[in-house]
Write an enzyme that holds these catalytic residues in place. Structure first.
Site, PDB file in Angstrom:
ATOM      1  CB  CYS A  56      -0.906  -0.013   1.234  1.00 14.06           C
ATOM      2  SG  CYS A  56      -1.809   1.528   1.478  1.00 14.06           S
ATOM      3  CG  PHE A  57      -0.132   4.244  -2.891  1.00 12.21           C
ATOM      4  CD1 PHE A  57      -1.223   4.359  -2.047  1.00 12.21           C
ATOM      5  CD2 PHE A  57      -0.369   4.348  -4.263  1.00 12.21           C
ATOM      6  CE1 PHE A  57      -2.511   4.569  -2.533  1.00 12.21           C
ATOM      7  CE2 PHE A  57      -1.647   4.552  -4.764  1.00 12.21           C
ATOM      8  CZ  PHE A  57      -2.722   4.670  -3.892  1.00 12.21           C
TER       9      PHE A  57
END
Length: 226
Positions: A56-57
């Protein structure tokens, strides 16, 4: 199954925490050696760009935003063949994109090799294939998008160094490929940890990374603004 990361009810939050535990989210960082080779310093360069994908960024971006010498960290998408990218399409896992973060940094303050060390030790678990913790799918893969041949050489050399040192319990699955486009993510994904510090997903998965960064890299850690 990909966890849809939105504001969670108490029941959903409890289910998410259970999923994180079952998925084997790494709770502790790994102490790693410095890269034996690094990108040669260019005295004329004021900034350089690096792109990393490690789940997840939100968490990837948050860590790099707290690294001294980083000018900006932007969440987005890289690695797909489509001319554009949007979250709802990328989250299907069928576009070829990975959630990635574009890091613009001052090479006089932090080197590419140091960013790699942070990436492998604090940002994510490079032994998880097409997933990070509760997030599953190729869009959450571990990948380094090299902006030039020098970055690719250094990244590949560091992976080989870590493998030779058996730094991790399992094999490193991180891919290294040339950077071929970066699409900034939607506005509500930017600075997500800063705007949603109490969201259960953030509290469990991402906030601890900042604690680890401060403890393991005191010389590189930069406190939040304000």
């Amino acid at each position: 199954m990909t966890v849809f990361r939105s504001t969670l009810s108490a029941v959903a939050a409890a289910a998410l925490l259970a999923a994180c535990n079952l998925a084997g989210a790494r709770s502790k960082p790994v102490a790693l050696p410095d890269p034996a080779v690094d990108v040669a310093a260019n005295p004329a360069a004021t900034t350089e760009t690096a792109v990393f994908a490690g789940g997840c960024f939100w968490g990837v971006e948050a860590v790099f935003e707290h690294v001294r010498g980083v000018k900006s960290a932007v969440s987005g998408y890289s690695g797909g063949s489509a001319p554009s990218a949007r979250y709802l399409l990328v989250s299907t896992g069928r576009t070829g994109h990975a959630e990635a973060v574009r890091v613009v940094y001052d090479p006089k303050q932090v080197s590419y090799g140091q960013l790699l060390k942070v990436f492998f030790s604090v940002v994510h678990d490079p032994t998880q294939l097409d997933r990070q913790g509760p997030d599953v799918g190729p869009q959450y893969r571990s990948q380094i998008f090299a902006a030039n041949r020098e970055q690719q050489r250094v990244a590949e050399a560091y992976i080989a160094q870590l493998e030779a040192a058996r730094a991790f319990a399992g094999p490193i699955v991180t891919k290294v490929a040339p950077l071929d486009g970066f699409h900034p993510a939607e506005a509500h994904h930017q600075d997500y940890l800063e705007h949603h510090p109490d969201e259960p997903y953030i509290v469990y998965n991402d906030a601890p990374k900042l604690v680890h960064l401060k403890r393991m890299f005191p010389a590189l850690y930069r406190a939040p603004h304000g």
